[in-house]
Scaffold this active site. Structure first.
Site: not given
Ligand code: E4P
Length: 215
Positions: A83
């Site tokens: 990521k």
């Molecule tokens: C996924 O890849 C993200 O890190 C995650 O969905 C973020 O979610 P949040 O906005 O609830 O922290």
């Protein structure tokens, strides 16, 4: 449509895998920090449990650092996806990692122009954060619709992961829009199963079954 589970909790991952609907995992530094486990041990175990892609986030701010982290993380398993945050440095890193055939997930995407750039540098996945947009009174799912259209217009191979999901309707809307993947918190995965009429139906059948004479 694929379902990823948005958690670093081993118990949740095991339970979701048993449900048979999970195709991969996404993590981020916040989710990892909740587990109180040594990072490498935790993510190695996640990658062992899951056959599908597991997103692990690079935390460097500069492309060189991101690339170095990515090469190290990629050694953990064949299913590791790196990521990378949607910044100028992130774009440089994704471009180079894509040339090295290291899978990438461009994260923290909040606009169609960011998604277009991510696709152009060869990101394997793009993660638009719908819940965080909804939180500031901007339509998160409208962004997904725009991204799906842009990628289809030019046959980009990049897959859309609908992220920051807050409730079952986000998942249903993502499916209606043709998003490739939804990454779903464990709580929302459970909510997807539930319907009050199903519970009432099961209860009624059990009560009637009890009235049937049996040998
Ligand atoms: C996924 O890849 C993200 O890190 C995650 O969905 C973020 O979610 P949040 O906005 O609830 O922290």
């Amino acid at each position: 449509m694929k379902f990823f589970i948005d958690t670093a909790n081993l118990g949740e991952i095991r339970e979701a895998l048993e449900m048979g609907v999970v195709d991969g995992v996404t993590t981020n530094p916040t989710l990892i920090s909740k587990e109180g486990m040594e990072f490498r041990a935790l993510v190695t175990e996640i990658c062992r449990l899951v056959d599908g892609p597991v997103s692990l986030e690079a935390t460097s701010l500069e492309a060189e650092g991101m690339i170095k982290e990515a090469r190290e993380l990629a050694k953990i398993g064949d299913n590791v996806v790196i990521k990378i945050p949607m910044t100028e440095e992130g774009l440089k890193a994704v471009k180079r990692l894509s040339a090295e055939e290291i899978s990438t997930n461009m994260t923290l995407v909040f606009s169609p122009s960011q998604a277009l750039l991510a696709a152009k540098v060869g990101a394997s996945y793009i993660s638009p954060f719908v819940g965080r947009l909804d939180d500031i009174s901007t339509g998160g799912m409208e962004l997904v619709e725009q991204i799906v259209t842009i990628l289809e217009n030019y046959d980009f191979p990049t897959q859309v992961i609908v992220a920051s999901i807050r409730h079952p309707l986000h998942v249903v809307e993502a499916a209606l829009m043709g998003a490739d993947i939804a990454t779903i918190p464990f709580k929302v995965l459970k909510q997807l199963v539930k319907h009050p009429l199903t519970d009432i139906g099961v209860q009624r059948f059990l009560e009637d079954w009890a009235k049937v004479p049996k040998k």
